[in-house]
Design a protein around this motif. Structure first.
Motif, PDB file in Angstrom:
ATOM      1  N   GLN A 247     -60.482  16.917 -53.391  1.00 43.45           N
ATOM      2  CA  GLN A 247     -61.588  17.323 -52.527  1.00 43.45           C
ATOM      3  C   GLN A 247     -62.517  18.295 -53.242  1.00 43.45           C
ATOM      4  O   GLN A 247     -63.726  18.305 -53.011  1.00 43.45           O
ATOM      5  CB  GLN A 247     -61.038  17.945 -51.250  1.00 43.45           C
ATOM      6  N   LEU A 248     -61.949  19.098 -54.131  1.00 46.43           N
ATOM      7  CA  LEU A 248     -62.756  20.042 -54.908  1.00 46.43           C
ATOM      8  C   LEU A 248     -63.481  19.364 -56.062  1.00 46.43           C
ATOM      9  O   LEU A 248     -64.339  19.977 -56.706  1.00 46.43           O
ATOM     10  CB  LEU A 248     -61.876  21.168 -55.454  1.00 46.43           C
ATOM     11  N   GLY A 249     -63.107  18.117 -56.339  1.00 51.46           N
ATOM     12  CA  GLY A 249     -63.766  17.377 -57.408  1.00 51.46           C
ATOM     13  C   GLY A 249     -62.971  17.260 -58.684  1.00 51.46           C
ATOM     14  O   GLY A 249     -63.503  16.809 -59.713  1.00 51.46           O
ATOM     15  N   CYS A 250     -61.684  17.643 -58.650  1.00 51.84           N
ATOM     16  CA  CYS A 250     -60.861  17.531 -59.861  1.00 51.84           C
ATOM     17  C   CYS A 250     -60.699  16.059 -60.247  1.00 51.84           C
ATOM     18  O   CYS A 250     -60.351  15.219 -59.409  1.00 51.84           O
ATOM     19  CB  CYS A 250     -59.483  18.149 -59.629  1.00 51.84           C
ATOM     20  N   TYR A 257     -52.438  11.268 -61.496  1.00 56.07           N
ATOM     21  CA  TYR A 257     -52.157  12.682 -61.724  1.00 56.07           C
ATOM     22  C   TYR A 257     -53.458  13.468 -61.883  1.00 56.07           C
ATOM     23  O   TYR A 257     -54.499  12.903 -62.207  1.00 56.07           O
ATOM     24  CB  TYR A 257     -51.303  12.862 -62.986  1.00 56.07           C
ATOM     25  N   ILE A 258     -53.382  14.781 -61.661  1.00 55.32           N
ATOM     26  CA  ILE A 258     -54.539  15.635 -61.887  1.00 55.32           C
ATOM     27  C   ILE A 258     -54.777  15.707 -63.399  1.00 55.32           C
ATOM     28  O   ILE A 258     -53.864  16.034 -64.168  1.00 55.32           O
ATOM     29  CB  ILE A 258     -54.319  17.039 -61.317  1.00 55.32           C
ATOM     30  N   LYS A 259     -55.982  15.418 -63.825  1.00 53.25           N
ATOM     31  CA  LYS A 259     -56.294  15.434 -65.249  1.00 53.25           C
ATOM     32  C   LYS A 259     -56.491  16.869 -65.726  1.00 53.25           C
ATOM     33  O   LYS A 259     -57.243  17.636 -65.127  1.00 53.25           O
ATOM     34  CB  LYS A 259     -57.555  14.620 -65.523  1.00 53.25           C
ATOM     35  N   ILE A 260     -55.794  17.222 -66.790  1.00 59.77           N
ATOM     36  CA  ILE A 260     -55.868  18.582 -67.330  1.00 59.77           C
ATOM     37  C   ILE A 260     -56.095  18.526 -68.835  1.00 59.77           C
ATOM     38  O   ILE A 260     -55.852  17.506 -69.474  1.00 59.77           O
ATOM     39  CB  ILE A 260     -54.561  19.363 -67.059  1.00 59.77           C
ATOM     40  N   ASP A 261     -56.543  19.651 -69.373  1.00 61.95           N
ATOM     41  CA  ASP A 261     -56.645  19.762 -70.828  1.00 61.95           C
ATOM     42  C   ASP A 261     -55.369  20.427 -71.349  1.00 61.95           C
ATOM     43  O   ASP A 261     -54.441  20.708 -70.575  1.00 61.95           O
ATOM     44  CB  ASP A 261     -57.922  20.507 -71.220  1.00 61.95           C
ATOM     45  N   PRO A 262     -55.259  20.669 -72.655  1.00 65.83           N
ATOM     46  CA  PRO A 262     -54.011  21.224 -73.192  1.00 65.83           C
ATOM     47  C   PRO A 262     -53.620  22.604 -72.665  1.00 65.83           C
ATOM     48  O   PRO A 262     -52.479  23.034 -72.859  1.00 65.83           O
ATOM     49  CB  PRO A 262     -54.275  21.265 -74.705  1.00 65.83           C
ATOM     50  N   GLN A 264     -53.995  23.451 -69.363  1.00 65.41           N
ATOM     51  CA  GLN A 264     -53.810  23.276 -67.918  1.00 65.41           C
ATOM     52  C   GLN A 264     -55.085  23.414 -67.100  1.00 65.41           C
ATOM     53  O   GLN A 264     -55.022  23.503 -65.883  1.00 65.41           O
ATOM     54  CB  GLN A 264     -52.747  24.229 -67.378  1.00 65.41           C
ATOM     55  N   LYS A 265     -56.258  23.408 -67.730  1.00 67.04           N
ATOM     56  CA  LYS A 265     -57.507  23.445 -66.982  1.00 67.04           C
ATOM     57  C   LYS A 265     -57.835  22.061 -66.433  1.00 67.04           C
ATOM     58  O   LYS A 265     -57.677  21.054 -67.120  1.00 67.04           O
ATOM     59  CB  LYS A 265     -58.664  23.903 -67.872  1.00 67.04           C
ATOM     60  N   THR A 266     -58.316  22.028 -65.188  1.00 68.44           N
ATOM     61  CA  THR A 266     -58.805  20.779 -64.614  1.00 68.44           C
ATOM     62  C   THR A 266     -60.278  20.601 -64.985  1.00 68.44           C
ATOM     63  O   THR A 266     -60.853  21.426 -65.705  1.00 68.44           O
ATOM     64  CB  THR A 266     -58.653  20.784 -63.082  1.00 68.44           C
ATOM     65  N   SER A 267     -60.891  19.552 -64.456  1.00 67.99           N
ATOM     66  CA  SER A 267     -62.311  19.302 -64.727  1.00 67.99           C
ATOM     67  C   SER A 267     -63.223  20.222 -63.919  1.00 67.99           C
ATOM     68  O   SER A 267     -64.433  20.235 -64.142  1.00 67.99           O
ATOM     69  CB  SER A 267     -62.646  17.840 -64.420  1.00 67.99           C
ATOM     70  N   VAL A 268     -62.674  21.004 -62.988  1.00 67.59           N
ATOM     71  CA  VAL A 268     -63.460  21.931 -62.172  1.00 67.59           C
ATOM     72  C   VAL A 268     -63.267  23.344 -62.710  1.00 67.59           C
ATOM     73  O   VAL A 268     -62.125  23.827 -62.847  1.00 67.59           O
ATOM     74  CB  VAL A 268     -63.025  21.873 -60.691  1.00 67.59           C
TER      75      VAL A 268
END
Length: 307
Positions: A247-250, A257-262, A264-268
C-alpha cells in the motif's frame, strides 16, 4: 517496556512492524543506537506450533517460543525501545515520515519504518494438514531434516516444485515418495529421473492426514487406501502477512516477496524490510541476521542525514 493504551508516547524515530525474531533483532540494534523505537506486535508468529528450532547456533533444538521470550527480555532492557500489543492495519506517508494506525485505533508516527511482518502460509484444505504443519508436515530440511533423516518421508508438491524438492530431500533420506495429490504435472523426463532414484510418484488424491497431536501417522487417500509416513515436506503457497508495504508502494518480487537491496532497504525511501517477508531463506537465523542489518542501516541513515 510495554506502552499502555490511552497513555503513551506517540512519536518515534523508528516503528518496527512485527516483533518476532527479525523485529526483535532490529529493535536491539536500534536500542543500542539510542533510537526511540516502537515495536508493534500481536504475538502470533508463523512458527508458533513448531516444537523445536534448529540450525541456529547457540539455540539448536530450543523451542521457538523460548528463543522469542529470551530475545524480548533482552530487548526490553534498552529503555528507548517500547512495545505495543496489536496489529498495524494502516500506514500513511507524511511530510516528516510515516503515520501508523493499529487495529485498536491507536496512531503512532515515525521517521522510518521497518517491516518484519513475515508471510502467511496458504495451506491446502486437507483435514489434518494444518494440525501437522510445522511439526511433521515441514517446509525446510535445514530446520527439520536431520530429525527425520533416513525415515519414510513424503513430498507434497507437483510439477517442477516436486522434482526440485524430491531431488533436494534425497540428501536426507532414500525412503522418499512424491505425492502430487492429483494428476502429475511432472514431465516424462522428470518422472523417469525420480524413478531411477527409487523416488515413487503417487497421484492419488488425499482425503485426510491421520495424526496424533501433529505427529503424522499416515495419509488416507480418497480411494480408501493409506500410506504410512514419518514426515512430509510441503511446498505451499503464501501471501504477505501485511499488505501495508504494498500500500505504501514497496516494490515486490515476482515470487511475492518485498524487494530489498543488500542493506534491507525497500523501494520506498525510509522503509526497510527483513525476515520471511523478503526471502525464501525462511530460518530463525536468517530472520535475526536481516533484522539486525535493517536496524543498523536505519540508524546509519539517520546519522548520514543529520551529520
Amino acid at each position: 517496556m510495554k506502552i499502555e493504551k490511552m497513555n503513551h508516547q506517540k512519536n518515534f524515530d523508528v516503528i518496527v512492524v512485527g516483533g518476532s525474531y527479525a523485529g526483535l533483532a532490529a529493535g536491539m540494534a536500534l536500542g543500542r543506537s539510542l533510537r526511540n523505537t516502537l515495536i508493534i506486535d500481536a504475538g502470533k508468529p508463523c512458527n508458533r506450533q513448531t516444537p523445536h528450532s534448529h540450525n541456529f547456533i547457540t539455540h539448536d533444538g530450543r523451542p521457538p517460543k523460548e528463543i522469542a521470550i529470551l530475545a524480548k527480555q533482552q530487548v526490553e532492557k534498552y529503555e528507548r525501545v517500547k512495545f505495543f500489543d496489536g496489529f498495524a492495519v494502516d500506514a500513511q506517508k507524511k511530510d516528516n515520515g510515516f503515520q501508523v494506525t493499529t487495529d485498536s485505533g491507536d496512531v503512532f508516527s515515525a521517521t522510518k519504518l521497518i517491516f518484519t511482518t513475515g508471510i502467511k502460509d496458504i495451506l491446502p484444505a486437507i483435514d489434518g494438514f494444518a494440525e501437522c504443519w510445522g511439526i511433521t508436515v515441514i517446509h525446510c530440511p535445514y530446520c527439520h531434516g536431520y530429525e527425520v533423516r533416513d525415515e519414510r518421508t513424503g513430498i507434497f508438491a507437483n510439477g517442477d516444485a516436486a522434482f526440485e524438492f524430491g531431488s533436494f530431500i534425497s540428501n536426507w533420506t532414500k525412503d522418499l515418495t512424491v505425492f502430487t495429490n492429483g494428476k502429475s504435472t511432472l514431465t516424462a523426463e522428470q518422472t523417469a529421473k525420480l524413478l531411477s532414484r527409487n523416488i515413487a510418484v503417487v497421484e492419488t488424491e488425499f482425503a485426510r492426514l491421520e495424526h496424533d497431536k501433529g505427529q503424522l501417522k499416515h495419509i488416507v487417500f480418497k480411494d480408501g487406501s493409506t500410506f504410512s509416513l514419518k514426515a512430509m515436506y510441503a511446498r505451499t503457497t503464501f501471501e504477505q502477512h501485511s499488505a501495508i508495504p504494498q500500500q505504501l508502494g514497496c516494490e515486490m518480487t515476482e515470487d511475492g516477496y518485498i524487494k530489498i537491496d543488500p542493506i534491507q532497504k525497500t523501494s520506498v525511501a525510509g522503509v526497510f524490510a527483513a525476515g520471511d517477508n523478503t526471502t525464501r531463506m525462511r530460518t530463525v537465523a536468517n530472520a535475526v541476521s536481516t533484522g539486525a542489518i535493517a536496524g543498523m542501516m536505519a540508524n546509519k541513515d539517520f546519522i548520514l542525514e543529520s551529520f
